[in-house]
Design a protein around this motif. Sequence first.
Motif, PDB file in Angstrom:
ATOM      1  N   SER A 173       0.797  -1.221   0.000  1.00 58.40           N
ATOM      2  CA  SER A 173       0.000   0.000   0.000  1.00 58.40           C
ATOM      3  C   SER A 173       0.837   1.282   0.000  1.00 58.40           C
ATOM      4  O   SER A 173       0.308   2.357   0.251  1.00 58.40           O
ATOM      5  CB  SER A 173      -0.952   0.014   1.191  1.00 58.40           C
ATOM      6  OG  SER A 173      -0.245  -0.080   2.414  1.00 58.40           O
TER       7      SER A 173
ATOM      8  N   TYR B 178       2.346   4.456  -1.418  1.00 55.52           N
ATOM      9  CA  TYR B 178       1.995   5.304  -2.547  1.00 55.52           C
ATOM     10  C   TYR B 178       2.995   6.436  -2.773  1.00 55.52           C
ATOM     11  O   TYR B 178       2.890   7.150  -3.766  1.00 55.52           O
ATOM     12  CB  TYR B 178       0.588   5.877  -2.395  1.00 55.52           C
ATOM     13  CG  TYR B 178       0.406   6.849  -1.259  1.00 55.52           C
ATOM     14  CD1 TYR B 178       0.063   6.409   0.007  1.00 55.52           C
ATOM     15  CD2 TYR B 178       0.553   8.213  -1.463  1.00 55.52           C
ATOM     16  CE1 TYR B 178      -0.120   7.290   1.051  1.00 55.52           C
ATOM     17  CE2 TYR B 178       0.373   9.111  -0.423  1.00 55.52           C
ATOM     18  CZ  TYR B 178       0.035   8.640   0.828  1.00 55.52           C
ATOM     19  OH  TYR B 178      -0.151   9.531   1.847  1.00 55.52           O
TER      20      TYR B 178
ATOM     21  N   PHE C  22      -1.001   3.933   2.701  1.00 58.13           N
ATOM     22  CA  PHE C  22      -2.404   4.140   3.040  1.00 58.13           C
ATOM     23  C   PHE C  22      -2.766   3.401   4.308  1.00 58.13           C
ATOM     24  O   PHE C  22      -2.284   2.278   4.550  1.00 58.13           O
ATOM     25  CB  PHE C  22      -3.304   3.691   1.888  1.00 58.13           C
ATOM     26  CG  PHE C  22      -3.322   4.610   0.698  1.00 58.13           C
ATOM     27  CD1 PHE C  22      -3.796   5.909   0.812  1.00 58.13           C
ATOM     28  CD2 PHE C  22      -2.877   4.183  -0.543  1.00 58.13           C
ATOM     29  CE1 PHE C  22      -3.822   6.753  -0.282  1.00 58.13           C
ATOM     30  CE2 PHE C  22      -2.910   5.020  -1.641  1.00 58.13           C
ATOM     31  CZ  PHE C  22      -3.379   6.307  -1.505  1.00 58.13           C
ATOM     32  N   PRO C  23      -3.678   3.996   5.092  1.00 58.40           N
ATOM     33  CA  PRO C  23      -4.285   5.298   4.876  1.00 58.40           C
ATOM     34  C   PRO C  23      -3.511   6.467   5.470  1.00 58.40           C
ATOM     35  O   PRO C  23      -3.597   7.593   4.962  1.00 58.40           O
ATOM     36  CB  PRO C  23      -5.643   5.160   5.576  1.00 58.40           C
ATOM     37  CG  PRO C  23      -5.348   4.246   6.723  1.00 58.40           C
ATOM     38  CD  PRO C  23      -4.318   3.267   6.201  1.00 58.40           C
ATOM     39  N   SER C  24      -2.747   6.238   6.521  1.00 60.79           N
ATOM     40  CA  SER C  24      -2.058   7.338   7.185  1.00 60.79           C
ATOM     41  C   SER C  24      -0.792   6.877   7.893  1.00 60.79           C
ATOM     42  O   SER C  24      -0.438   7.388   8.964  1.00 60.79           O
ATOM     43  CB  SER C  24      -2.996   8.027   8.186  1.00 60.79           C
ATOM     44  OG  SER C  24      -3.432   7.118   9.173  1.00 60.79           O
TER      45      SER C  24
END
Length: 116
Positions: A30, A32, A100-102
Amino acid sequence: QVQLVESGGGLVQPGGSLRLSCIASGRTDSIYMMGWYRQAAGKQRELVASLSNSANTYYADDVKGRFTISGEIAKNMVYLQMDSLKPEDTAVYYCHAKRFPSRQSWGQGTQVTVSS
């Protein structure tokens, strides 16, 4: 979690070049964005360059034209080609990844010293 391992730092004379490498492992599916930060002695950590999974790049103003970030996030690898190095580039350089997400991950850092 994601583990980031940097390599390629060292001592170089002004005007010289170095190529930093970063390899990510672990939960890399994940990620990015990957990039490079640096922190000079007595200064705050600053973003040097970044690369997104859509191949967009960002460079700090003081490294534009001298540094080039490259790699493929899908291969969990990112590089920083550093040319025309100046003494003010001396710092610990850290690989960085956003997931993702944080979530974000940091490498241990590699020392770059530019000196005569």
